[in-house]
Design an enzyme around this catalytic site. Sequence first.
Site, short mmCIF file in Angstrom:
data_model
loop_
_atom_site.label_atom_id
_atom_site.label_comp_id
_atom_site.label_asym_id
_atom_site.label_seq_id
_atom_site.Cartn_x
_atom_site.Cartn_y
_atom_site.Cartn_z
N LYS A 78 40.17 61.52 32.49
CA LYS A 78 40.06 60.23 33.18
C LYS A 78 40.40 59.05 32.26
CE LYS A 78 37.40 61.15 37.26
NZ LYS A 78 36.24 60.79 38.10
N ARG A 85 33.65 69.22 37.22
CA ARG A 85 34.91 69.27 37.98
C ARG A 85 36.05 69.05 36.98
NH1 ARG A 85 38.38 65.72 40.67
NH2 ARG A 85 39.22 66.55 42.63
#
Length: 287
Positions: free
Chosen positions: A222, A256
């Site tokens: 991210k 995840r």
Amino acid sequence: MRFRLGEREFDEHARLVMAIINRTPDSFYDKGLTWAADAAFDRVAEVVDQGADLIDIGGIKAAPGAEIGIEEEARRVVDFVARVRGAYPDLIISVDTWRAEVGRAVCSEGADVLNDAWGGADPGLAEVAAEFGVAMVCTHTNSVTPRTRPHRIEYDDVVAEAIRSTVAQAERAVALGMERDRVLIDPAHDFGKNSFHSVELTRRLDEMVATGWPVLVSLSNKDFVGEALDLPVRERVIGTLATTAVSAWQGAHVYRVHEVAETRQVLDMVSTIAGHRPLARAVRGLA
């Protein structure tokens, strides 16, 4: 604290790998690698072999882009869920969607988890989860519109707000009839946040764990990892794994991820150091 996903039950020391399966042509990381159904199906086989505990199928990328309606999102994921369920009857299948209509369709085909990545943007999704008796992930996004980027968002205390929001969503889901041990919470790194917020959430993740709800984190490659290290998307794996190790030590339960094998090793190592998993083999100094 114990929680259930599909037919399986997990305890407070569980550290599960949730493998990302993108049914999109434009995802930020894999750039459509699993857009074709056969490629996505092959990826499911690969991640299962690598040690994934569950998969998360998504039909729309999170970032801004072309408008994807309910019918198109359903076309991308519903039949695929049915195909995976037929081939892997015991695999835990999650679907990343914020739309109740899509949630209903995938649950009808055997999905076990609804991953509401946009924090209750469609309140009807929790009603679907309650109706079908599946698990649900409640996220904190500061009520931003799905598929929009944050702009100058401020918090007095981002961790306190993430706890307030996710716990409220979780309690609402239970009030609708969901079983309490099928609800997870997710601070949603980067969603409705700047990188300072995401780092703070990681540093204090144990406060979310202390709520008693199982915690899912979606850290993989991210922007907050990239901004911490000043690295582009394809060079964030090591930073992601470091953040994963910290989150595991703090007590998060589900991860995840894109890199399944690497994440599995990190989580197993943390579990061993924490005393929750034995050594895979022990011969040094003992023979």
